[in-house]
Design a protein around this motif. Structure first.
Motif, PDB file in Angstrom:
ATOM      1  N   HIS A 139     -20.147 -32.107  33.050  1.00  0.00           N
ATOM      2  CA  HIS A 139     -19.581 -31.616  31.789  1.00  0.00           C
ATOM      3  C   HIS A 139     -19.965 -29.947  31.460  1.00  0.00           C
ATOM      4  CE1 HIS A 139     -18.665 -35.725  29.751  1.00  0.00           C
ATOM      5  NE2 HIS A 139     -17.602 -35.384  30.583  1.00  0.00           N
ATOM      6  N   TYR A 174      -9.622 -33.831  15.324  1.00  0.00           N
ATOM      7  CA  TYR A 174     -10.011 -34.916  16.296  1.00  0.00           C
ATOM      8  C   TYR A 174     -10.877 -35.837  15.541  1.00  0.00           C
ATOM      9  CZ  TYR A 174     -12.278 -37.193  20.342  1.00  0.00           C
ATOM     10  OH  TYR A 174     -12.789 -37.934  21.399  1.00  0.00           O
ATOM     11  N   ARG A 223      -5.649 -38.307  17.021  1.00  0.00           N
ATOM     12  CA  ARG A 223      -5.351 -36.929  16.619  1.00  0.00           C
ATOM     13  C   ARG A 223      -4.459 -37.087  15.381  1.00  0.00           C
ATOM     14  NH1 ARG A 223      -7.921 -33.680  20.312  1.00  0.00           N
ATOM     15  NH2 ARG A 223      -8.287 -34.592  22.269  1.00  0.00           N
ATOM     16  N   THR A 253     -12.953 -33.456  22.384  1.00  0.00           N
ATOM     17  CA  THR A 253     -12.858 -34.438  23.778  1.00  0.00           C
ATOM     18  C   THR A 253     -14.098 -35.386  23.341  1.00  0.00           C
ATOM     19  OG1 THR A 253     -14.549 -32.786  24.887  1.00  0.00           O
ATOM     20  CG2 THR A 253     -12.144 -32.444  25.023  1.00  0.00           C
ATOM     21  N   GLU A 254     -13.812 -36.356  24.251  1.00  0.00           N
ATOM     22  CA  GLU A 254     -14.947 -37.402  23.923  1.00  0.00           C
ATOM     23  C   GLU A 254     -16.498 -36.834  24.448  1.00  0.00           C
ATOM     24  OE1 GLU A 254     -14.170 -40.675  26.540  1.00  0.00           O
ATOM     25  OE2 GLU A 254     -16.079 -41.821  26.081  1.00  0.00           O
ATOM     26  N   ASN A 301     -11.264 -28.059  16.436  1.00  0.00           N
ATOM     27  CA  ASN A 301     -11.007 -27.336  17.796  1.00  0.00           C
ATOM     28  C   ASN A 301     -11.547 -25.886  17.547  1.00  0.00           C
ATOM     29  OD1 ASN A 301      -9.860 -25.850  19.767  1.00  0.00           O
ATOM     30  ND2 ASN A 301      -8.043 -26.873  19.773  1.00  0.00           N
ATOM     31  N   SER A 332     -19.791 -33.504  26.645  1.00  0.00           N
ATOM     32  CA  SER A 332     -18.617 -33.471  26.834  1.00  0.00           C
ATOM     33  C   SER A 332     -17.756 -32.414  27.749  1.00  0.00           C
ATOM     34  CB  SER A 332     -17.828 -33.256  25.286  1.00  0.00           C
ATOM     35  OG  SER A 332     -18.091 -32.049  24.787  1.00  0.00           O
ATOM     36  N   GLN A 333     -16.439 -32.460  28.082  1.00  0.00           N
ATOM     37  CA  GLN A 333     -15.842 -31.685  28.919  1.00  0.00           C
ATOM     38  C   GLN A 333     -15.318 -30.914  28.024  1.00  0.00           C
ATOM     39  OE1 GLN A 333     -16.286 -30.528  32.003  1.00  0.00           O
ATOM     40  NE2 GLN A 333     -14.988 -29.185  31.792  1.00  0.00           N
ATOM     41  N   GLY A 334     -15.503 -29.624  27.694  1.00  0.00           N
ATOM     42  CA  GLY A 334     -14.799 -28.744  26.943  1.00  0.00           C
ATOM     43  C   GLY A 334     -15.544 -28.573  25.587  1.00  0.00           C
TER      44      GLY A 334
END
Lengths: 117, 113
Positions: free
Chosen positions: B29, A32, A51, B100-101, A95, B94-96
């Motif tokens: 979040h 990312y 990505r 993610t952003e 990730n 962030s969410q997750g």
């Protein structure tokens, strides 16, 4: 190793020009790649992200070009305006659910961009 | 409404003191972070919290301790402050986890004298 190298450190462009900021990474586990914009006295704000399964992404005047084989990505700002003057950071993250381990963003050292009127 | 808010915005304190920086997010979040930005503007992650569990702890001194009373808050406590702790500290959420952003607060400029 988790490292993102960003260049140039500073950049001056005339209004309407196309500043280009480049980043390179080493860790192939990164998947990312966001760009953040920071104005003085403010926190970084997400500009655009990509990505590695995509070679280019455009959002308004901002474009990311991504070269997975070269492990490089760059930000282009079309029709640049004085209001785009800010510090730009590239970043990368892994990730964590893929066993990559660490959370959070690894940032480049930033590019101080000045758009002259 | 501010999505990620930090207090205070400025903090000047003497060496050896203990101080705290508060952070709250209203985005719902599940992951929050602390980043340090040094005088050269280099941003480096310090901690992340996901569902009230510490996920990573980069090589920061144990004088720094994050505390999360609930999912919307992640406070940073710093003991025995040193001159080298002077920096801007950013909270983010962030969410997750990871890809993610991340939304950043406006930062807390800490000056140790």
């Amino acid at each position: 190793q988790q490292q993102v190298k960003q260049s140039p450190q500073s950049l001056i462009v005339q209004k309407g020009g196309i500043p280009i900021i480049n980043c390179a990474y080493e860790n192939t586990a990164f998947d990312y790649f966001p760009w953040y914009q920071q104005f003085p006295g403010k926190g970084p704000a997400l500009l655009i992200a990509i990505r590695p399964d995509v070679s280019e992404k455009k959002e308004g005047r901002f474009t990311i070009s991504f070269n997975k084989s070269a492990k490089q990505f760059s930000l282009h700002i079309m029709d640049s305006q004085p209001g785009d003057s800010a510090t730009y950071f590239c970043a990368a993250s892994i990730n964590p659910y893929s066993g990559g381990g660490a959370d959070g963003l690894t940032f480049g050292k930033g590019t101080h961009l000045i758009i002259q009127p | 409404d501010t999505a990620v808010s930090q207090t205070p915005k400025y903090l000047v304190t003497q060496m050896g003191n203990d101080k705290s920086i508060k952070c709250e997010q209203n985005l719902g979040h599940d992951t929050m972070y602390w980043y340090k930005q040094d005088s050269k503007k280099f941003l480096k992650i310090m901690f992340s919290y996901n569902n009230k569990e510490l996920i990573i702890n980069e090589t920061v001194p144990n004088r720094f301790s994050p505390k999360s009373p609930d999912k919307a808050h992640l406070n940073l406590h710093i003991n025995s402050l040193e001159l080298g702790d002077s920096a801007v500290y950013f909270c983010a959420s962030s969410q997750g986890r990871g890809v993610t952003e991340a939304f950043f607060g406006q930062g807390t400029r800490l000056t140790v004298v």
